[in-house]
Design an enzyme around this catalytic site. Structure first.
Site, PDB file in Angstrom:
ATOM      1  CG  HIS A  49     -72.997-115.235 -41.333  1.00 41.63           C
ATOM      2  ND1 HIS A  49     -72.731-116.256 -40.449  1.00 41.63           N
ATOM      3  CD2 HIS A  49     -73.405-115.836 -42.481  1.00 41.63           C
ATOM      4  CE1 HIS A  49     -72.975-117.418 -41.048  1.00 41.63           C
ATOM      5  NE2 HIS A  49     -73.374-117.190 -42.274  1.00 41.63           N
ATOM      6  CB  CYS A  95     -83.165 -93.173 -40.188  1.00 42.38           C
ATOM      7  SG  CYS A  95     -82.426 -92.132 -41.429  1.00 42.38           S
TER       8      CYS A  95
HETATM    9  P1  CNA Z   1     -71.058-121.684 -32.925  1.00 45.76           P
HETATM   10  O1  CNA Z   1     -72.044-122.567 -33.580  1.00 45.76           O
HETATM   11  O2  CNA Z   1     -71.446-121.000 -31.673  1.00 45.76           O
HETATM   12  O3  CNA Z   1     -69.753-122.569 -32.661  1.00 45.76           O
HETATM   13  C1  CNA Z   1     -68.635-122.081 -32.003  1.00 45.76           C
HETATM   14  C2  CNA Z   1     -67.658-123.229 -31.842  1.00 45.76           C
HETATM   15  O4  CNA Z   1     -66.454-122.712 -31.328  1.00 45.76           O
HETATM   16  C3  CNA Z   1     -68.128-124.323 -30.879  1.00 45.76           C
HETATM   17  O5  CNA Z   1     -67.979-125.570 -31.510  1.00 45.76           O
HETATM   18  C4  CNA Z   1     -67.182-124.184 -29.671  1.00 45.76           C
HETATM   19  O6  CNA Z   1     -66.871-125.418 -29.081  1.00 45.76           O
HETATM   20  C5  CNA Z   1     -65.953-123.559 -30.291  1.00 45.76           C
HETATM   21  N1  CNA Z   1     -65.182-122.679 -29.404  1.00 45.76           N
HETATM   22  C6  CNA Z   1     -65.652-121.772 -28.519  1.00 45.76           C
HETATM   23  N2  CNA Z   1     -64.643-121.075 -27.967  1.00 45.76           N
HETATM   24  C7  CNA Z   1     -63.492-121.589 -28.504  1.00 45.76           C
HETATM   25  C8  CNA Z   1     -62.106-121.303 -28.319  1.00 45.76           C
HETATM   26  N3  CNA Z   1     -61.711-120.343 -27.504  1.00 45.76           N
HETATM   27  N4  CNA Z   1     -61.211-122.034 -29.017  1.00 45.76           N
HETATM   28  C9  CNA Z   1     -61.610-123.015 -29.871  1.00 45.76           C
HETATM   29  N5  CNA Z   1     -62.897-123.327 -30.067  1.00 45.76           N
HETATM   30  C10 CNA Z   1     -63.833-122.614 -29.412  1.00 45.76           C
HETATM   31  O7  CNA Z   1     -70.532-120.553 -33.924  1.00 45.76           O
HETATM   32  P2  CNA Z   1     -70.339-120.588 -35.497  1.00 45.76           P
HETATM   33  O8  CNA Z   1     -69.552-119.407 -35.832  1.00 45.76           O
HETATM   34  O9  CNA Z   1     -69.923-121.915 -35.967  1.00 45.76           O
HETATM   35  O10 CNA Z   1     -71.852-120.367 -35.955  1.00 45.76           O
HETATM   36  C11 CNA Z   1     -72.147-119.475 -36.871  1.00 45.76           C
HETATM   37  C12 CNA Z   1     -72.971-118.276 -36.344  1.00 45.76           C
HETATM   38  C13 CNA Z   1     -72.622-117.750 -35.000  1.00 45.76           C
HETATM   39  C14 CNA Z   1     -72.651-117.159 -37.267  1.00 45.76           C
HETATM   40  O11 CNA Z   1     -73.777-116.822 -38.000  1.00 45.76           O
HETATM   41  C15 CNA Z   1     -72.172-115.976 -36.424  1.00 45.76           C
HETATM   42  O12 CNA Z   1     -72.621-114.760 -36.951  1.00 45.76           O
HETATM   43  C16 CNA Z   1     -72.743-116.249 -35.090  1.00 45.76           C
HETATM   44  N6  CNA Z   1     -72.069-115.575 -33.942  1.00 45.76           N
HETATM   45  C17 CNA Z   1     -71.057-114.656 -34.116  1.00 45.76           C
HETATM   46  C18 CNA Z   1     -70.436-114.052 -33.028  1.00 45.76           C
HETATM   47  C19 CNA Z   1     -69.334-113.046 -33.246  1.00 45.76           C
HETATM   48  O13 CNA Z   1     -69.351-112.313 -34.222  1.00 45.76           O
HETATM   49  N7  CNA Z   1     -68.328-112.994 -32.350  1.00 45.76           N
HETATM   50  C20 CNA Z   1     -70.848-114.397 -31.743  1.00 45.76           C
HETATM   51  C21 CNA Z   1     -71.895-115.313 -31.569  1.00 45.76           C
HETATM   52  C22 CNA Z   1     -72.487-115.905 -32.690  1.00 45.76           C
END
Ligand code: CNA
Length: 235
Positions: free
Chosen positions: A118, A147
């Site tokens: 992504h 820019c």
């Molecule tokens: P999501 O849908 O938010 O799922 C996250 C999952 O991780 C959930 O099922 C939680 O229960 C689980 N979770 C949270 N913390 C923990 C932990 N410490 N240990 C284990 N499990 C945990 O996120 P996905 O990535 O599945 O969804 C995809 C989107 C979210 C993408 O397009 C990303 O770009 C987008 N995103 C990215 C970020 C980042 O770059 N850090 C932050 C927020 C969203």
């Protein structure tokens, strides 16, 4: 269960890690669908509306207000999950980290082969002249970054309604089809086409590390529900 994971890791040479936002929650970046995720907070528009291509084009001020507050988190550092994956790669037991994250923390921890499905907040381009800007440059500007040529700067993040990079997709497909172990962590496996990639693994060492249930739990050979950083700090 941790013992099984340790043993499989020690026996594997082509591990692929497939992760999502949950990998970075212990670094202080909120996820979307976890218990403290952005989808449970109230905004004027749902996050998937704000983070869409149409919204960016029509309301860049509101896009950037949300983006600066919730996505471009200041001072986030890698946690033990990011570091351990980088260590495994250096040891020659991990082929690739495939991530849906856009935060750049895997690279900051030292991982080299990071396939960012992504995109990344670290790369930004002017929509008019394509000039490159770093995330530091975006942070240093206020509101909608512009820019020198006057064009709006857009992060190289795949917004809802935009296509995934085909080169990255092909690399991910190639890594998954060679994997001798697949570890899926911190992802709700609900965003497609990314989530569909895991179907390419057909071995019998599919480990799922996620705090909450996912639609693919039944495919896993091992499921761990503890926080992923905590688990990796014990490996
Ligand atoms: P999501 O849908 O938010 O799922 C996250 C999952 O991780 C959930 O099922 C939680 O229960 C689980 N979770 C949270 N913390 C923990 C932990 N410490 N240990 C284990 N499990 C945990 O996120 P996905 O990535 O599945 O969804 C995809 C989107 C979210 C993408 O397009 C990303 O770009 C987008 N995103 C990215 C970020 C980042 O770059 N850090 C932050 C927020 C969203």
């Amino acid at each position: 269960m941790l013992e099984t994971l340790r043993q499989w890791v020690s026996e594997s040479r082509r591990i692929v890690f497939f992760g999502g936002a949950g990998v970075s929650t212990e670094s202080g970046i909120p996820d979307f669908r976890g218990v403290d995720g952005l989808y449970r907070q109230k905004y004027d528009y749902p996050p998937e509306t704000i983070l869409s291509h149409d919204f960016f084009m029509r309301r860049p001020e509101e896009f950037y207000r949300f983006y600066r507050e919730k996505i471009l988190v200041e001072g986030a550092k890698p946690n033990p999950a990011h570091y351990k994956l980088a260590e495994w790669e250096a040891e020659g037991r991990l082929l690739a980290v495939i991530t849906q994250n856009i935060d750049g923390l895997h690279q900051l921890a030292g991982s080299k082969n990071v396939l960012e499905l992504h995109g990344s907040v670290q790369r930004n381009h002017c929509v008019k002249c394509r000039r490159f800007y770093s995330d530091a440059a975006i942070r240093a500007m206020q509101g909608v970054p512009h820019c020198e040529c006057g064009g709006v700067i857009k992060p190289d993040v795949v917004l809802y309604g935009e296509a995934l990079d085909q080169v990255v997709m092909h690399r991910a497909i190639s890594a998954l089809s060679q994997a001798d172990m697949l570890i899926i962590g911190g992802t709700s496996l609900s965003v497609y086409p990314a989530a569909g990639l895991i179907d390419l693994y057909n071995g019998n060492r599919l480990v799922l590390i996620n705090k909450t249930e996912t639609p693919q739990d039944r495919r896993a050979n091992l499921i761990l529900r503890d926080p992923i950083g905590q688990i990796f700090s014990q490996l």
